[in-house]
Scaffold this motif. Structure first.
Motif, PDB file in Angstrom:
ATOM      1  N   PRO A  69      14.903   7.418  -1.829  1.00  0.00           N
ATOM      2  CA  PRO A  69      14.996   7.103  -0.428  1.00  0.00           C
ATOM      3  C   PRO A  69      13.792   6.508   0.228  1.00  0.00           C
ATOM      4  O   PRO A  69      14.046   5.737   0.983  1.00  0.00           O
ATOM      5  CB  PRO A  69      15.634   8.658  -0.063  1.00  0.00           C
ATOM      6  N   LEU A  70      12.886   6.949  -0.188  1.00  0.00           N
ATOM      7  CA  LEU A  70      11.429   6.560   0.327  1.00  0.00           C
ATOM      8  C   LEU A  70      11.445   5.248   0.086  1.00  0.00           C
ATOM      9  O   LEU A  70      10.812   4.212   0.627  1.00  0.00           O
ATOM     10  CB  LEU A  70      10.330   7.444   0.200  1.00  0.00           C
ATOM     11  N   ARG A  71      11.632   4.886  -1.225  1.00  0.00           N
ATOM     12  CA  ARG A  71      11.432   3.369  -1.674  1.00  0.00           C
ATOM     13  C   ARG A  71      12.526   2.318  -0.845  1.00  0.00           C
ATOM     14  O   ARG A  71      12.241   1.169  -0.569  1.00  0.00           O
ATOM     15  CB  ARG A  71      11.681   3.090  -3.151  1.00  0.00           C
TER      16      ARG A  71
ATOM     17  N   GLY B 272       4.071  10.195  -7.035  1.00  0.00           N
ATOM     18  CA  GLY B 272       4.885  10.659  -8.298  1.00  0.00           C
ATOM     19  C   GLY B 272       5.819  11.602  -7.469  1.00  0.00           C
ATOM     20  O   GLY B 272       6.117  11.948  -6.480  1.00  0.00           O
ATOM     21  N   GLY B 273       6.582  12.366  -8.529  1.00  0.00           N
ATOM     22  CA  GLY B 273       7.629  13.307  -8.054  1.00  0.00           C
ATOM     23  C   GLY B 273       8.919  13.026  -8.741  1.00  0.00           C
ATOM     24  O   GLY B 273       9.109  11.973  -9.599  1.00  0.00           O
ATOM     25  N   ALA B 274       9.995  13.671  -8.162  1.00  0.00           N
ATOM     26  CA  ALA B 274      11.263  13.416  -8.621  1.00  0.00           C
ATOM     27  C   ALA B 274      11.967  12.077  -8.256  1.00  0.00           C
ATOM     28  O   ALA B 274      11.557  11.778  -6.951  1.00  0.00           O
ATOM     29  CB  ALA B 274      12.428  14.605  -8.254  1.00  0.00           C
ATOM     30  N   SER B 275      12.742  11.699  -8.918  1.00  0.00           N
ATOM     31  CA  SER B 275      13.366  10.085  -8.599  1.00  0.00           C
ATOM     32  C   SER B 275      14.186  10.422  -7.236  1.00  0.00           C
ATOM     33  O   SER B 275      14.278   9.587  -6.634  1.00  0.00           O
ATOM     34  CB  SER B 275      13.903   9.560  -9.839  1.00  0.00           C
TER      35      SER B 275
ATOM     36  N   GLN C   5       0.663  -1.054  -0.004  1.00  0.00           N
ATOM     37  CA  GLN C   5      -0.087  -0.127   0.083  1.00  0.00           C
ATOM     38  C   GLN C   5       0.687   1.226   0.049  1.00  0.00           C
ATOM     39  O   GLN C   5       0.493   2.245  -0.892  1.00  0.00           O
ATOM     40  CB  GLN C   5      -0.909   0.143   1.178  1.00  0.00           C
ATOM     41  N   SER C   6       1.962   1.399   0.764  1.00  0.00           N
ATOM     42  CA  SER C   6       2.723   2.464   0.829  1.00  0.00           C
ATOM     43  C   SER C   6       3.697   2.717  -0.480  1.00  0.00           C
ATOM     44  O   SER C   6       3.661   3.815  -0.790  1.00  0.00           O
ATOM     45  CB  SER C   6       3.855   2.425   2.136  1.00  0.00           C
ATOM     46  N   LEU C   7       4.082   1.542  -1.232  1.00  0.00           N
ATOM     47  CA  LEU C   7       4.469   1.818  -2.479  1.00  0.00           C
ATOM     48  C   LEU C   7       3.631   2.280  -3.425  1.00  0.00           C
ATOM     49  O   LEU C   7       4.030   3.261  -4.244  1.00  0.00           O
ATOM     50  CB  LEU C   7       5.284   0.140  -2.932  1.00  0.00           C
ATOM     51  N   GLY C   8       2.435   1.620  -3.411  1.00  0.00           N
ATOM     52  CA  GLY C   8       1.435   2.096  -4.219  1.00  0.00           C
ATOM     53  C   GLY C   8       1.086   3.762  -4.308  1.00  0.00           C
ATOM     54  O   GLY C   8       1.121   4.511  -5.213  1.00  0.00           O
ATOM     55  N   GLU C   9       1.026   4.042  -2.962  1.00  0.00           N
ATOM     56  CA  GLU C   9       0.847   5.555  -2.507  1.00  0.00           C
ATOM     57  C   GLU C   9       1.988   6.528  -3.084  1.00  0.00           C
ATOM     58  O   GLU C   9       2.077   7.577  -3.581  1.00  0.00           O
ATOM     59  CB  GLU C   9       0.646   5.952  -1.274  1.00  0.00           C
ATOM     60  N   LEU C  10       3.347   5.889  -2.779  1.00  0.00           N
ATOM     61  CA  LEU C  10       4.274   6.557  -3.211  1.00  0.00           C
ATOM     62  C   LEU C  10       4.558   6.698  -4.604  1.00  0.00           C
ATOM     63  O   LEU C  10       4.848   7.908  -5.078  1.00  0.00           O
ATOM     64  CB  LEU C  10       5.544   5.745  -2.762  1.00  0.00           C
ATOM     65  N   TYR C  11       4.161   5.758  -5.520  1.00  0.00           N
ATOM     66  CA  TYR C  11       4.394   5.927  -6.883  1.00  0.00           C
ATOM     67  C   TYR C  11       3.350   6.654  -7.488  1.00  0.00           C
ATOM     68  O   TYR C  11       3.156   7.209  -8.495  1.00  0.00           O
ATOM     69  CB  TYR C  11       4.319   4.303  -7.704  1.00  0.00           C
TER      70      TYR C  11
END
Length: 68
Positions: A38-40, A30-33, A21-27
């Motif tokens: 670091p969050l990934r 979006g935003g700069a790589s 769920q957190s990876l889905g929300e993170l991607y």
């Protein structure tokens, strides 16, 4: 001790769900790589910790069965 490993498995399933769920929300956000990487990595560390906890639970269960 007999209920330890099933509880760990339940926590692992819940942890895996939260990591996905957190990876889905993170991607999705979006935003700069440079911000995402670091969050990934943190999410990957949490997933690794969950795997190690399951491994420890499995070992504890094997030792319990061996001593029985």
């Amino acid at each position: 001790m007999g209920d330890y490993y099933p509880q760990i498995r339940k926590l692992k399933r819940q942890g895996d769900r939260l990591v996905r769920q957190s990876l889905g929300e993170l991607y999705q956000r979006g935003g700069a790589s440079t911000d995402l990487l670091p969050l990934r990595d943190i999410t990957a560390s949490v997933a690794s910790t969950i795997e190690l906890q399951e491994h420890a639970g499995r070992l504890a269960d094997l030792l319990r069965v061996k001593d029985a």
